[in-house]
Design an enzyme around this catalytic site. Structure first.
Site, short mmCIF file in Angstrom:
data_model
loop_
_atom_site.label_atom_id
_atom_site.label_comp_id
_atom_site.label_asym_id
_atom_site.label_seq_id
_atom_site.Cartn_x
_atom_site.Cartn_y
_atom_site.Cartn_z
N GLU A 9 0.93 -1.37 -0.03
CA GLU A 9 -0.25 0.07 0.02
C GLU A 9 0.82 1.05 0.11
OE1 GLU A 9 -3.17 -0.13 2.85
OE2 GLU A 9 -3.05 2.07 3.37
N ASP A 100 -12.31 8.34 7.59
CA ASP A 100 -12.94 9.03 8.81
C ASP A 100 -13.78 10.08 8.68
OD1 ASP A 100 -11.45 7.18 10.45
OD2 ASP A 100 -9.49 7.66 9.49
N PHE A 207 -0.99 7.54 15.89
CA PHE A 207 -1.96 7.09 15.03
C PHE A 207 -2.67 5.58 15.81
CE2 PHE A 207 -2.94 4.49 11.21
CZ PHE A 207 -4.01 5.32 10.64
N HIS A 257 -0.44 -7.91 3.39
CA HIS A 257 -0.75 -6.72 2.79
C HIS A 257 0.32 -5.74 3.82
CE1 HIS A 257 -2.59 -3.15 0.86
NE2 HIS A 257 -2.76 -2.71 1.99
P1 FAD Z 1 -17.36 1.05 8.08
O1 FAD Z 1 -17.24 -0.45 7.62
O2 FAD Z 1 -18.37 1.79 7.43
O3 FAD Z 1 -17.19 1.15 9.69
C1 FAD Z 1 -17.04 2.35 10.38
C2 FAD Z 1 -17.64 2.21 11.77
O4 FAD Z 1 -19.06 2.29 11.85
C3 FAD Z 1 -17.24 0.79 12.44
O5 FAD Z 1 -17.21 1.08 13.77
C4 FAD Z 1 -18.60 0.09 12.33
O6 FAD Z 1 -18.81 -1.04 13.23
C5 FAD Z 1 -19.58 1.12 12.54
N1 FAD Z 1 -21.06 0.75 11.96
C6 FAD Z 1 -21.02 0.24 10.58
N2 FAD Z 1 -22.30 -0.02 10.32
C7 FAD Z 1 -22.91 0.66 11.51
C8 FAD Z 1 -24.49 0.87 11.63
N3 FAD Z 1 -25.35 0.50 10.99
N4 FAD Z 1 -24.88 1.27 12.70
C9 FAD Z 1 -23.88 1.68 13.62
N5 FAD Z 1 -22.68 1.68 13.42
C10 FAD Z 1 -21.92 1.11 12.33
N6 FAD Z 1 -9.11 5.81 5.21
C11 FAD Z 1 -9.10 6.58 4.27
O7 FAD Z 1 -9.57 7.85 4.60
N7 FAD Z 1 -8.41 6.52 3.05
C12 FAD Z 1 -8.06 5.32 2.71
O8 FAD Z 1 -7.43 5.05 1.77
C13 FAD Z 1 -7.93 4.38 3.89
N8 FAD Z 1 -7.41 3.15 3.40
C14 FAD Z 1 -7.65 1.89 4.62
C15 FAD Z 1 -7.03 0.76 4.17
C16 FAD Z 1 -7.34 -0.07 5.30
C17 FAD Z 1 -7.05 -1.64 5.01
C18 FAD Z 1 -7.84 0.11 6.51
C19 FAD Z 1 -7.98 -0.93 7.44
C20 FAD Z 1 -8.15 1.17 6.77
C21 FAD Z 1 -8.14 2.34 5.88
N9 FAD Z 1 -8.62 3.46 5.98
C22 FAD Z 1 -8.46 4.64 5.15
C23 FAD Z 1 -9.26 3.99 7.52
C24 FAD Z 1 -10.74 3.80 7.50
O9 FAD Z 1 -11.31 4.57 6.57
C25 FAD Z 1 -11.10 4.07 8.73
O10 FAD Z 1 -10.90 3.08 9.66
C26 FAD Z 1 -12.72 4.47 9.04
O11 FAD Z 1 -12.73 4.89 10.14
C27 FAD Z 1 -13.59 3.28 8.62
O12 FAD Z 1 -13.61 2.94 7.41
P2 FAD Z 1 -14.46 1.45 7.13
O13 FAD Z 1 -14.36 1.32 5.78
O14 FAD Z 1 -14.00 0.34 8.04
O15 FAD Z 1 -15.90 1.97 7.81
#
Ligand code: FAD
Length: 280
Positions: A9, A100, A207, A257
């Site tokens: 990445e 985020d 972080f 990864h």
């Molecule tokens: P989601 O899967 O939507 O989950 C977010 C939160 O909401 C979780 O706590 C989940 O339990 C909760 N949730 C989900 N659905 C519901 C619901 N219906 N009701 C209540 N709560 C709910 N960030 C970036 O900005 N850019 C990037 O390129 C990036 N790359 C990443 C790559 C990897 C491999 C990882 C692990 C993280 C990356 N992130 C990136 C960070 C990520 O965007 C953050 O961790 C973000 O806060 C959550 O994203 P998610 O896709 O896991 O969200």
């Protein structure tokens, strides 16, 4: 036994120097014949053009590029435009995230959670893309409970995700426990460990506090003790990460990864020391 496969990445560089450095990093990591190089996407689309430029350059070099795409603060029209651009360039893999939530932000745009974006991408593009989503062995900081967070991953998979990449972790048991819980919950896609090398303790601690990845006490105390001696800290951190990868490999983990932070040297050492590319 399955062959080990790696992915790397990057973040999209801002300067000419950063672009040149990333080209060199890519060349060095390409020797491991990675399955793909992924490129992060800044919250709210802040790196949109730089992410695209980096992704297209990787694809033009003949490697498989996987853009990250996050939905917070984005509109459906913006996402459709991105998807079209990636399809035109024959990009076949996406890392789909929520992103985020920016502090003070009131509107989340057209999507609230990553699962909504997964559903939208499937609706718009069918099976064109292999979709990766994020998973959290130590649980996402906003999750209402551990079970809720696993349910969320299950929803993402049921909606169309093909595999998941984890947040980094320094506690191997947390990852294995997580795999077991996911299996019990009926999740049957690969959950690939995200490996974060240790370059700088202050940044890592800050972080990790934000993203909910725990630095175990023994590791924290060892790292703190190096103070400004970055060379020794990195040498120690590299040993720790090589051992972690070796444990995962010995337990049968087939895919890794790496969060590269656009650097190749430490990761190359970890891959070699852990024997990730050794013929089994
Ligand atoms: P989601 O899967 O939507 O989950 C977010 C939160 O909401 C979780 O706590 C989940 O339990 C909760 N949730 C989900 N659905 C519901 C619901 N219906 N009701 C209540 N709560 C709910 N960030 C970036 O900005 N850019 C990037 O390129 C990036 N790359 C990443 C790559 C990897 C491999 C990882 C692990 C993280 C990356 N992130 C990136 C960070 C990520 O965007 C953050 O961790 C973000 O806060 C959550 O994203 P998610 O896709 O896991 O969200």
């Amino acid at each position: 036994m399955k062959k080990t496969s790696l992915s790397f990445e990057f973040f999209p560089p801002k300067t000419e120097g950063g672009i040149a450095n990333l080209r060199e990093t890519r060349q060095k990591l390409a020797v491991f014949k990675p399955e793909f190089f992924s490129v992060t996407f800044g919250a709210g689309g802040s790196t949109r053009d730089r992410t695209m430029d980096t992704v297209f350059e990787i694809q033009d070099e003949g490697y498989q590029a996987a853009p990250h795409i996050s939905c917070i603060s984005s509109s459906k029209a913006e996402i459709v435009e991105l998807l079209k651009a990636y399809q035109e360039k024959d990009i076949k893999r996406l890392v789909v995230l929520r992103g985020d939530v920016p502090s003070g932000e009131v509107s989340t745009g057209d999507f609230k959670y990553a699962v909504d974006l997964v559903a939208f991408i499937r609706q718009e593009t069918g099976d064109w893309f292999h979709i990766e989503v994020a998973a959290y062995p130590e649980f996402h900081p906003e999750a209402r409970s551990a079970a809720d967070d696993i349910d969320n991953l299950k929803r993402k998979v049921d909606t169309g995700a093909d595999s998941a990449i984890t947040q980094y972790f320094y506690n191997v048991d947390a990852y294995f426990q997580f795999l077991e819980s996911c299996y019990k919950a009926g999740i049957r896609v690969p959950i690939v460990p995200g490996i974060m090398p240790i370059y700088n303790y202050t940044q890592l601690a800050r972080f990790s506090g934000i993203c909910g990845a725990e630095i175990p006490r023994w590791l924290r105390l060892r790292l703190e003790a190096y103070g400004d001696d970055l060379t020794s800290l990195r040498a120690f951190g590299t040993d720790v990460m090589s051992e972690l990868c070796e444990k995962l490999l010995l337990a049968g983990v087939p895919n890794f990864h790496f969060y590269t932070l656009n650097q190749a040297a430490t990761i190359t050492t970890i891959i070699n020391d852990a024997g990730l590319m050794r013929k089994k």
